[in-house]
Design a protein around this motif. Structure first.
Motif, PDB file in Angstrom:
ATOM      1  N   ILE A 136      63.772  17.349  63.950  1.00 31.99           N
ATOM      2  CA  ILE A 136      64.487  17.770  65.153  1.00 31.99           C
ATOM      3  C   ILE A 136      65.677  16.817  65.246  1.00 31.99           C
ATOM      4  CG2 ILE A 136      64.366  18.149  67.646  1.00 31.99           C
ATOM      5  CD1 ILE A 136      62.278  19.805  66.186  1.00 31.99           C
ATOM      6  N   ALA A 137      66.896  17.321  65.064  1.00 35.51           N
ATOM      7  CA  ALA A 137      68.078  16.460  64.963  1.00 35.51           C
ATOM      8  C   ALA A 137      68.561  15.987  66.339  1.00 35.51           C
ATOM      9  CB  ALA A 137      69.188  17.198  64.212  1.00 35.51           C
ATOM     10  N   THR A 138      69.546  15.131  66.318  1.00 38.62           N
ATOM     11  CA  THR A 138      70.090  14.466  67.498  1.00 38.62           C
ATOM     12  C   THR A 138      70.454  15.442  68.612  1.00 38.62           C
ATOM     13  OG1 THR A 138      70.947  12.688  66.127  1.00 38.62           O
ATOM     14  CG2 THR A 138      71.972  12.963  68.281  1.00 38.62           C
ATOM     15  N   ASP A 139      70.034  15.099  69.810  1.00 35.30           N
ATOM     16  CA  ASP A 139      70.365  15.824  71.048  1.00 35.30           C
ATOM     17  C   ASP A 139      69.866  17.269  71.093  1.00 35.30           C
ATOM     18  OD1 ASP A 139      71.562  13.733  72.421  1.00 35.30           O
ATOM     19  OD2 ASP A 139      73.547  14.155  71.594  1.00 35.30           O
ATOM     20  N   ALA A 140      68.944  17.643  70.229  1.00 36.86           N
ATOM     21  CA  ALA A 140      68.400  19.007  70.279  1.00 36.86           C
ATOM     22  C   ALA A 140      67.501  19.150  71.506  1.00 36.86           C
ATOM     23  CB  ALA A 140      67.611  19.310  69.014  1.00 36.86           C
ATOM     24  N   PHE A 141      67.437  20.360  72.025  1.00 36.35           N
ATOM     25  CA  PHE A 141      66.542  20.695  73.136  1.00 36.35           C
ATOM     26  C   PHE A 141      65.514  21.684  72.615  1.00 36.35           C
ATOM     27  CE2 PHE A 141      65.138  23.523  76.475  1.00 36.35           C
ATOM     28  CZ  PHE A 141      64.797  22.649  77.486  1.00 36.35           C
ATOM     29  N   VAL A 142      64.236  21.334  72.756  1.00 36.46           N
ATOM     30  CA  VAL A 142      63.151  22.238  72.377  1.00 36.46           C
ATOM     31  C   VAL A 142      62.318  22.444  73.632  1.00 36.46           C
ATOM     32  CG1 VAL A 142      61.164  22.621  70.877  1.00 36.46           C
ATOM     33  CG2 VAL A 142      63.141  21.351  70.017  1.00 36.46           C
ATOM     34  N   GLY A 143      62.397  23.636  74.196  1.00 38.94           N
ATOM     35  CA  GLY A 143      61.719  23.854  75.464  1.00 38.94           C
ATOM     36  C   GLY A 143      61.199  25.261  75.621  1.00 38.94           C
ATOM     37  N   GLY A 144      60.100  25.338  76.318  1.00 39.25           N
ATOM     38  CA  GLY A 144      59.478  26.614  76.606  1.00 39.25           C
ATOM     39  C   GLY A 144      57.992  26.536  76.339  1.00 39.25           C
ATOM     40  N   MET A 145      57.304  27.564  76.673  1.00 41.28           N
ATOM     41  CA  MET A 145      55.849  27.551  76.594  1.00 41.28           C
ATOM     42  C   MET A 145      55.350  28.125  75.281  1.00 41.28           C
ATOM     43  SD  MET A 145      54.917  28.553  80.480  1.00 41.28           S
ATOM     44  CE  MET A 145      53.935  29.821  79.815  1.00 41.28           C
ATOM     45  N   GLY A 146      54.442  27.380  74.645  1.00 39.94           N
ATOM     46  CA  GLY A 146      53.769  27.869  73.460  1.00 39.94           C
ATOM     47  C   GLY A 146      54.632  27.940  72.214  1.00 39.94           C
ATOM     48  N   ILE A 147      55.714  27.212  72.170  1.00 45.54           N
ATOM     49  CA  ILE A 147      56.610  27.233  71.018  1.00 45.54           C
ATOM     50  C   ILE A 147      56.003  26.441  69.863  1.00 45.54           C
ATOM     51  CG2 ILE A 147      58.843  26.406  70.143  1.00 45.54           C
ATOM     52  CD1 ILE A 147      60.012  27.007  72.855  1.00 45.54           C
ATOM     53  N   THR A 148      56.228  26.931  68.642  1.00 51.03           N
ATOM     54  CA  THR A 148      55.845  26.205  67.432  1.00 51.03           C
ATOM     55  C   THR A 148      57.059  26.084  66.524  1.00 51.03           C
ATOM     56  OG1 THR A 148      53.560  27.012  67.534  1.00 51.03           O
ATOM     57  CG2 THR A 148      54.327  26.171  65.410  1.00 51.03           C
ATOM     58  N   ILE A 149      57.375  24.847  66.163  1.00 48.78           N
ATOM     59  CA  ILE A 149      58.384  24.584  65.137  1.00 48.78           C
ATOM     60  C   ILE A 149      57.563  24.411  63.865  1.00 48.78           C
ATOM     61  CG2 ILE A 149      60.306  23.130  64.396  1.00 48.78           C
ATOM     62  CD1 ILE A 149      60.712  24.423  67.179  1.00 48.78           C
ATOM     63  N   LYS A 150      57.641  25.377  62.982  1.00 47.61           N
ATOM     64  CA  LYS A 150      56.732  25.432  61.836  1.00 47.61           C
ATOM     65  C   LYS A 150      57.122  24.475  60.718  1.00 47.61           C
ATOM     66  CE  LYS A 150      55.273  29.975  63.209  1.00 47.61           C
ATOM     67  NZ  LYS A 150      55.380  31.403  63.013  1.00 47.61           N
ATOM     68  N   GLN A 151      56.181  24.262  59.809  1.00 47.16           N
ATOM     69  CA  GLN A 151      56.288  23.257  58.755  1.00 47.16           C
ATOM     70  C   GLN A 151      57.633  23.300  58.038  1.00 47.16           C
ATOM     71  OE1 GLN A 151      53.309  23.437  55.680  1.00 47.16           O
ATOM     72  NE2 GLN A 151      54.040  21.580  54.710  1.00 47.16           N
ATOM     73  N   GLY A 152      58.226  22.113  57.896  1.00 47.03           N
ATOM     74  CA  GLY A 152      59.437  21.957  57.106  1.00 47.03           C
ATOM     75  C   GLY A 152      60.720  22.424  57.759  1.00 47.03           C
ATOM     76  N   ALA A 153      60.659  22.919  58.971  1.00 45.67           N
ATOM     77  CA  ALA A 153      61.866  23.429  59.631  1.00 45.67           C
ATOM     78  C   ALA A 153      62.782  22.289  60.039  1.00 45.67           C
ATOM     79  CB  ALA A 153      61.483  24.259  60.850  1.00 45.67           C
ATOM     80  N   VAL A 154      64.072  22.623  60.201  1.00 49.41           N
ATOM     81  CA  VAL A 154      65.067  21.686  60.708  1.00 49.41           C
ATOM     82  C   VAL A 154      65.737  22.341  61.911  1.00 49.41           C
ATOM     83  CG1 VAL A 154      67.256  20.504  60.255  1.00 49.41           C
ATOM     84  CG2 VAL A 154      65.511  20.639  58.460  1.00 49.41           C
ATOM     85  N   VAL A 155      65.770  21.609  63.014  1.00 50.31           N
ATOM     86  CA  VAL A 155      66.498  22.042  64.205  1.00 50.31           C
ATOM     87  C   VAL A 155      67.762  21.200  64.250  1.00 50.31           C
ATOM     88  CG1 VAL A 155      66.470  22.192  66.717  1.00 50.31           C
ATOM     89  CG2 VAL A 155      64.383  22.703  65.417  1.00 50.31           C
ATOM     90  N   GLY A 156      68.911  21.839  64.120  1.00 50.36           N
ATOM     91  CA  GLY A 156      70.184  21.133  64.016  1.00 50.36           C
ATOM     92  C   GLY A 156      70.558  20.368  65.272  1.00 50.36           C
ATOM     93  N   ALA A 157      71.497  19.436  65.112  1.00 51.95           N
ATOM     94  CA  ALA A 157      71.980  18.624  66.227  1.00 51.95           C
ATOM     95  C   ALA A 157      72.481  19.516  67.357  1.00 51.95           C
ATOM     96  CB  ALA A 157      73.082  17.696  65.750  1.00 51.95           C
ATOM     97  N   ARG A 158      72.070  19.172  68.551  1.00 57.42           N
ATOM     98  CA  ARG A 158      72.458  19.860  69.790  1.00 57.42           C
ATOM     99  C   ARG A 158      71.999  21.307  69.884  1.00 57.42           C
ATOM    100  NH1 ARG A 158      77.472  17.093  72.614  1.00 57.42           N
ATOM    101  NH2 ARG A 158      76.647  14.992  72.416  1.00 57.42           N
ATOM    102  N   ALA A 159      71.110  21.720  69.003  1.00 56.80           N
ATOM    103  CA  ALA A 159      70.580  23.087  69.066  1.00 56.80           C
ATOM    104  C   ALA A 159      69.649  23.212  70.276  1.00 56.80           C
ATOM    105  CB  ALA A 159      69.821  23.416  67.790  1.00 56.80           C
ATOM    106  N   CYS A 160      69.491  24.423  70.756  1.00 57.53           N
ATOM    107  CA  CYS A 160      68.583  24.718  71.871  1.00 57.53           C
ATOM    108  C   CYS A 160      67.574  25.756  71.409  1.00 57.53           C
ATOM    109  CB  CYS A 160      69.353  25.236  73.068  1.00 57.53           C
ATOM    110  SG  CYS A 160      70.446  23.997  73.791  1.00 57.53           S
ATOM    111  N   VAL A 161      66.315  25.324  71.295  1.00 57.36           N
ATOM    112  CA  VAL A 161      65.252  26.181  70.777  1.00 57.36           C
ATOM    113  C   VAL A 161      64.392  26.666  71.935  1.00 57.36           C
ATOM    114  CG1 VAL A 161      63.202  26.245  69.315  1.00 57.36           C
ATOM    115  CG2 VAL A 161      65.229  25.006  68.558  1.00 57.36           C
TER     116      VAL A 161
END
Length: 186
Positions: A136-161
């Motif tokens: 999970i890169a710099t300043d990313a937001f990961v929010g919500g109920m029941g979310i799964t970031i699955k194996q090996g994934a990359v969430v880019g900087a400042r992304a909102c998941v």
């Protein structure tokens, strides 16, 4: 429909007295015994304090002193997982972080929301799962109920998941969208 409205004067705090007392105790311990010990050599001490408040942490997990953790009892971290400087873990519900996973500086993790269809606007939560080998890169937001970031994934900087991220993919933007597949070169 115009006579319907959200009425926050009827808001009911869903937190138990035990939760509120735990939060108060954690705030004090965090300020006095956690944050001042900012050097990496004190990581075992920080893990010990978090475990005293119910966190399930592998001995090889790493938590920086400037991390904000709302409820240690709702945190689980596997081996070689890391919460970097300035990460905000607003874990009103359970957050599980897999092995060899990094949550970079300033990221924000939140497994809850509010029931916006209810006039009382109550807090609702479901676990947030970040599987193994995720970044999970710099300043990313990961929010919500029941979310799964699955194996090996990359969430880019400042992304909102706001929904699941598929395995071995890279996502970015707001809202986060597929960019490309992640390929590990040996």
């Amino acid at each position: 429909m115009s006579d319907l409205k959200v009425d926050l004067s009827k808001f009911e705090n869903w937190l138990s007295r035990k939760n509120k007392m735990g939060r108060a105790a954690w705030i004090l311990v965090n300020l006095i015994l956690f944050k001042p010990f900012f050097l990496s050599v004190f990581n075992p001490w920080r893990l010990f304090l978090l475990r005293c408040f119910g966190a399930k942490l592998h001995p090889k997990a790493h938590v920086y002193a400037s991390v904000k953790i709302w409820a240690p009892w709702n945190l689980q971290m596997e081996e070689y997982s890391a919460l970097a400087a300035g990460v905000n873990v607003y874990n009103t519900g359970m957050i599980k972080i897999g092995a060899h996973t990094t949550v970079s500086q300033g990221a924000y993790l939140c497994p809850g929301s509010h029931d916006f269809n209810s006039p009382k606007f109550p807090m609702i939560c479901a676990p947030l799962t970040i599987e193994d080998q995720v970044w999970i890169a710099t300043d990313a937001f990961v929010g919500g109920m029941g979310i799964t970031i699955k194996q090996g994934a990359v969430v880019g900087a400042r992304a909102c998941v706001f929904r699941d991220v598929e395995p071995w993919t890279i996502v970015g933007g707001n809202p986060a969208k597929f960019i490309k597949e992640r390929i590990i070169n040996d």
